[in-house]
Design a protein around this motif. Structure first.
Motif, PDB file in Angstrom:
ATOM      1  N   TYR A 193      36.035  33.439  23.215  1.00 63.09           N
ATOM      2  CA  TYR A 193      36.664  34.463  22.391  1.00 63.09           C
ATOM      3  C   TYR A 193      37.728  33.881  21.463  1.00 63.09           C
ATOM      4  O   TYR A 193      38.501  34.612  20.848  1.00 63.09           O
ATOM      5  N   SER A 217      33.450  39.883  36.856  1.00 69.13           N
ATOM      6  CA  SER A 217      32.575  39.452  37.950  1.00 69.13           C
ATOM      7  C   SER A 217      32.255  37.971  37.780  1.00 69.13           C
ATOM      8  O   SER A 217      32.133  37.466  36.666  1.00 69.13           O
ATOM      9  N   ASP A 260      30.313  30.044  40.057  1.00 64.02           N
ATOM     10  CA  ASP A 260      31.310  30.130  38.995  1.00 64.02           C
ATOM     11  C   ASP A 260      32.701  29.799  39.518  1.00 64.02           C
ATOM     12  O   ASP A 260      33.459  29.035  38.906  1.00 64.02           O
ATOM     13  N   ARG A 276      27.001  38.448  43.155  1.00 61.52           N
ATOM     14  CA  ARG A 276      28.139  38.379  42.250  1.00 61.52           C
ATOM     15  C   ARG A 276      29.296  39.115  42.905  1.00 61.52           C
ATOM     16  O   ARG A 276      29.102  40.110  43.617  1.00 61.52           O
ATOM     17  N   THR A 296      38.776  37.374  34.035  1.00 63.11           N
ATOM     18  CA  THR A 296      37.448  37.161  33.458  1.00 63.11           C
ATOM     19  C   THR A 296      37.014  38.460  32.777  1.00 63.11           C
ATOM     20  O   THR A 296      37.096  39.524  33.380  1.00 63.11           O
ATOM     21  N   ASP A 297      36.573  38.382  31.518  1.00 61.53           N
ATOM     22  CA  ASP A 297      36.264  39.596  30.760  1.00 61.53           C
ATOM     23  C   ASP A 297      35.222  40.465  31.444  1.00 61.53           C
ATOM     24  O   ASP A 297      35.310  41.691  31.421  1.00 61.53           O
ATOM     25  N   SER A 298      34.230  39.849  32.086  1.00 63.70           N
ATOM     26  CA  SER A 298      33.183  40.623  32.744  1.00 63.70           C
ATOM     27  C   SER A 298      33.668  41.246  34.047  1.00 63.70           C
ATOM     28  O   SER A 298      33.058  42.192  34.554  1.00 63.70           O
ATOM     29  N   LEU A 308      32.635  41.308  42.283  1.00 62.13           N
ATOM     30  CA  LEU A 308      33.138  42.173  41.223  1.00 62.13           C
ATOM     31  C   LEU A 308      34.494  42.748  41.583  1.00 62.13           C
ATOM     32  O   LEU A 308      34.827  42.938  42.759  1.00 62.13           O
ATOM     33  N   ASP A 313      22.492  40.159  42.333  1.00 60.32           N
ATOM     34  CA  ASP A 313      21.914  39.941  41.006  1.00 60.32           C
ATOM     35  C   ASP A 313      20.418  39.728  41.188  1.00 60.32           C
ATOM     36  O   ASP A 313      19.978  38.657  41.623  1.00 60.32           O
TER      37      ASP A 313
END
Length: 317
Positions: free
Chosen positions: A82, A123, A128, A165, A119-121, A167, A158
């Motif tokens: 970004y 998750s 990761d 994942r 983290t933008d997501s 979240l 997933d």
């Protein structure tokens, strides 16, 4: 010295402490530096798993030479997808993790939570987190299990990649708050059970009773307190005990009031848990299991209580 630049000895200590598994906040405390200084130092020199003191020192010397007059301009800082300063993002995550540790989270759980939040997501997979934090999968699994117990993180399968994942939802703080309120209620209920076992008149019973009141108030405040109907029931039970002028059991109160026993039990629990509402009357649990009422001790001085006790003894029946 705080505020001065890190030197070669500082970097050797950082490398050694990273190998020992210390977090950025603890390393910063030992060196007397801000946590952000340590996180930036490590981020720009290989990360937690790749930090080498000699390489970091050489890189710092090269940067210093480039900043001299006539030197070519510095290369732009690395950015994320970004366009944000990657080192600054990592530094903030580690500062956030340090705050989580200060309020009671284990260091690894704090780091995992901080990276999920930033983290933008919202998750990340175990892989990761292993890559970001440079730790073992077992460490991630343990931290995730701890955060799940606080209702702060949940798992989601997933289907495309056949892996889980982790979240963090928008309501994470509400869920954490609710879980904390439930635990405070459990503390209060356990303490009340102890009062019944040890007796309210014993030192242990009095100590447990104070514990029950404290956690009862804390839980109630977190949950927003009882509704008006519950307050009315609580005051009615206290009024019944005042009117009776003698101890009564929950069963006797239920019969006298024409209520279901659960309603009486809940009202007695509220009377014990919300002393500020029942003030100046305080509920007492006797060794027999019956209940009585008395005046809140803090409303009268010792001299006033002694004078009233003497007046009562002198008053003819």
């Amino acid at each position: 010295m705080p505020g001065s630049r890190l030197d070669d000895e500082d970097r050797r200590r950082i490398a050694a402490w990273l190998t020992e598994g210390l977090g950025y906040a603890e390393i910063a405390r030992r060196l007397g530096r801000p946590t952000s200084t340590i996180s930036r130092e490590v981020a720009r020199n290989g990360g937690p798993g790749g930090y080498r003191a000699n390489h970091a020192q050489q890189a710092t010397e090269r940067r210093a030479r480039r900043r001299r007059p006539g030197a070519p301009p510095r290369a732009p800082a690395a950015t994320d997808a970004y366009g944000r300063d990657a080192a600054a993002v990592l530094a903030f995550a580690e500062d956030f993790a340090a705050l989580m540790v200060q309020i009671g989270l284990p260091p690894m759980a704090g780091r995992v939570l901080a990276h999920l939040i930033t983290t933008d997501s919202g998750s990340l997979t175990s892989a990761d987190l292993v890559r970001k934090l440079q730790v073992s999968p077992a460490s991630i699994s343990k931290a995730i299990g701890y955060l799940e117990g606080l209702d702060m993180v949940r798992r989601e399968r997933d289907p495309r990649r056949r892996r889980e994942r982790y979240l963090i939802g928008d309501d994470v703080w509400l869920r954490a708050w609710t879980a904390s309120a439930r635990k405070n209620t459990m503390w209060a209920d356990t303490a009340r059970r102890g009062v019944r076992i040890f007796g309210a008149g014993t030192l242990a019973g009095a100590r447990l009773n104070e514990m029950a009141r404290f956690f009862g108030r804390l839980s109630a405040n977190m949950a927003g307190g009882p509704g008006q109907a519950a307050v009315n029931d609580m005051l009615a039970v206290l009024a019944a005990l005042v009117h009776a002028g003698e101890p009564l059991t929950a069963g006797q109160l239920a019969t006298a009031l024409g209520w279901h026993p659960d309603r009486v039990t809940e009202s007695l629990r509220n009377a014990a848990g919300y002393p500020d509402i029942s003030d100046p009357i305080a509920l007492q649990t006797l060794e027999s299991g019956a209940y009585s009422v008395t005046a809140r001790r803090h409303r009268l001085t010792p001299a006033q209580r002694q004078a009233l006790d003497g007046h009562r003894r002198c008053t003819p029946d």
